[in-house]
Scaffold this active site. Structure first.
Site, short mmCIF file in Angstrom:
data_model
loop_
_atom_site.label_atom_id
_atom_site.label_comp_id
_atom_site.label_asym_id
_atom_site.label_seq_id
_atom_site.Cartn_x
_atom_site.Cartn_y
_atom_site.Cartn_z
N CYS A 300 0.97 -1.02 0.04
CA CYS A 300 -0.01 -0.10 -0.02
C CYS A 300 0.79 1.13 -0.19
O CYS A 300 0.62 2.27 -0.61
CB CYS A 300 -0.83 0.12 1.26
N ILE A 301 1.86 1.14 0.64
CA ILE A 301 2.64 2.42 0.96
C ILE A 301 3.20 3.05 -0.40
O ILE A 301 3.25 4.31 -0.36
CB ILE A 301 3.74 2.34 2.24
#
Ligand SMILES: NC(=O)c1ccc[n+]([C@@H]2O[C@H](COP(=O)([O-])OP(=O)(O)OC[C@H]3O[C@@H](n4cnc5c(N)ncnc54)[C@H](O)[C@@H]3O)[C@@H](O)[C@H]2O)c1
Length: 457
Positions: A300-301
């Site tokens: 996600c990051i």
């Protein structure tokens, strides 16, 4: 992008209602079931991936009647046969759910959503090759949910997205369909905070932030989530809830980008970065330890902050610290490849004729997920320059490279004859003893004991 006028229109709408209409509204809000006669499911989960499946299982374990919907037949088949990547506790729940006929219904039939009291959307929100949000899955899922929506339902987004997304993809289209959010249907946003492979924080123990279109929407969403989570934190608007998820993930992005940079600095200064972090972490306030690595240790990051930056670009607003962090994150695989090349050069091995083994290609330990994994990009860079690369990963049987080629994991566990080994991801079952005798190891995990022949990124 935001339709802030909707709130105003809603209050104008309610204030313009006659006595009979108002009493229908009140009755609907008090008792959503009165809106429809058939509610076969308490909850429908749309999208059964890394987030949706554990969510569905948590609702099952809490005794809810669950409908799981996914457009991928392959994914549904994998779930039915238990061939999915889950932590042990969720694997046990899956076994129970699959063995109990009445536990849940799995389907790719979107029309079934109409028979659920609440629908939660958990579809992917990736970015494209130009770091632009790819909203196709979310738009498709929301459109399907709205088409199937029936009065009295709760519709909730959990996918990470830009601020204002719930209004754009749910509130406005519902109005266009003639369904009044907050009156005919409840609309809410509650980001997912699941941490795959992390048994330390059970799904139930992580509080959920909930924002509703109206306070009643938020209360309905909190009550629904409260079936399995211990705590919810209700905020005043949908946008606060959406922005809080972006804050969580941009916070991580900036700090991980910084600690990766700090690791480079420590290398130049000849100071062991992990010892420095451990020492700083003894401060009981004002310091939070982040650990360096080959990437950011998450899928996600590298994506989520781009939803914010994309939105800010449209508003001509700059966020230079975040932009710089994302640039640092994007360049990290090149740093890894460049360190490999300089180690090979120092050993007199031309990178073009070298043989490199990558140990672990998942984006973090103990998952089978390679989305946004830096290992893939490192492998691509090395292959482009002519280096022969193979990989070993107990959880990943094969990877697909950007050019479409599929690389199958090596059968051998030990690669003593490789010119260099990159330790990229260390699963609990990764066999490491053979590395102790290897003359050239690049430890991108910063976890091996220092010794001759072992280098850090
Ligand atoms: N994976 C994580 O660690 C994590 C943690 C927190 C938040 N999130 C967020 O949660 C969301 C979901 O992520 P994920 O990792 O579970 O994704 P995923 O790729 O693992 O799973 C998504 C599932 O949705 C299905 N799908 C796609 N389009 C669909 C549609 N229109 N209708 C029904 N099903 C559809 C896919 O077939 C897939 O099975 C994303 O927004 C992500 O950013 C993920």
């Amino acid at each position: 992008m935001h339709r802030w006028g909707t709130h105003l229109r809603l209050s104008l709408f309610t204030s313009s209602l006659g006595g009979r209409q108002l009493s229908r509204v009140r009755s609907l809000l008090r008792n959503p079931e009165s809106a429809t006669s058939v509610r076969d499911f308490d909850i429908a989960i749309l999208g059964l991936g890394y987030v949706g499946l554990p969510t569905a299982l948590a609702f099952c374990a809490a005794g809810s009647r669950v409908l799981g919907v996914d457009i991928s037949e392959g994914r549904l088949a994998a779930i039915r046969s238990g061939q999915v990547d889950l932590v042990e506790s969720d694997r046990r729940r899956l076994g129970v759910a699959n063995a109990t006929e009445s536990a849940w219904t799995l389907s790719n039939d979107i029309s079934l959503l109409a028979r659920a009291r609440a629908v939660i959307v958990c579809v992917p929100t990736p970015i494209d090759a130009h770091a632009v949000p790819d909203l196709r899955a979310l738009e498709g899922a929301c459109a399907a949910m709205i088409e199937a929506a029936t009065p009295g339902q709760l519709l909730m987004l959990t996918s990470t997205s830009y601020v204002g997304c719930t209004r754009d993809l749910l509130v406005e289209p519902l109005l266009a369909r003639g369904l009044q959010p907050g009156i005919d249907v409840h609309v809410a946003f509650s980001s997912e905070r699941i941490n795959p492979a992390d048994e330390a924080f059970g799904h139930e123990e992580v509080p959920r932030v909930v924002g509703g279109f109206t306070p009643e929407c938020a209360a309905e969403a909190a009550a629904m989530l409260g079936r399995y989570v211990d705590a919810t934190h209700t905020v005043d608007t949908l946008e606060i809830a959406e922005a809080s998820k972006l804050l969580e993930n941009t916070f991580r992005a900036v700090n991980i980008a910084f600690i990766n940079e700090f690791a480079n600095v420590c290398r130049e200064l000849g100071v062991p970065v992990t010892d420095v972090i451990d020492a700083a972490a003894t401060k009981p306030y004002g310091f939070m330890p982040f650990r360096p690595g080959p990437g950011v240790g998450g899928h996600c990051i590298p994506c989520d902050p781009h939803y914010l930056l994309w939105q800010l670009r449209a508003n001509r607003v700059a966020s230079p610290i975040l932009e710089q962090a994302m640039t640092g994150i994007a360049h990290r695989p090149r740093r890894v490849a460049s360190r490999i090349n300089s180690m090979l050069a120092d050993a007199g091995v031309p990178p073009k004729s070298a043989r490199v083994v990558v140990l672990g290609v998942a984006y973090k330990p103990n998952v089978a997920d390679v989305r946004e994994s830096t290992a893939i990009e490192v492998i691509e860079i090395l292959r482009k320059q002519g280096t022969r690369v193979s990989f070993v990963d107990s959880r990943v049987p094969a990877i697909r490279l950007a050019d479409g080629e599929v690389l199958v994991a090596s059968d051998e566990v030990h690669h003593a004859d490789a010119d260099l080994v990159l330790l990229h991801t260390k699963h609990d079952d990764t066999e490491l003893t053979w590395l102790e005798r290897h003359p050239r190891v690049l430890d991108a995990t910063y976890t091996l004991e220092p010794r001759a022949g072992l280098s850090l990124i």
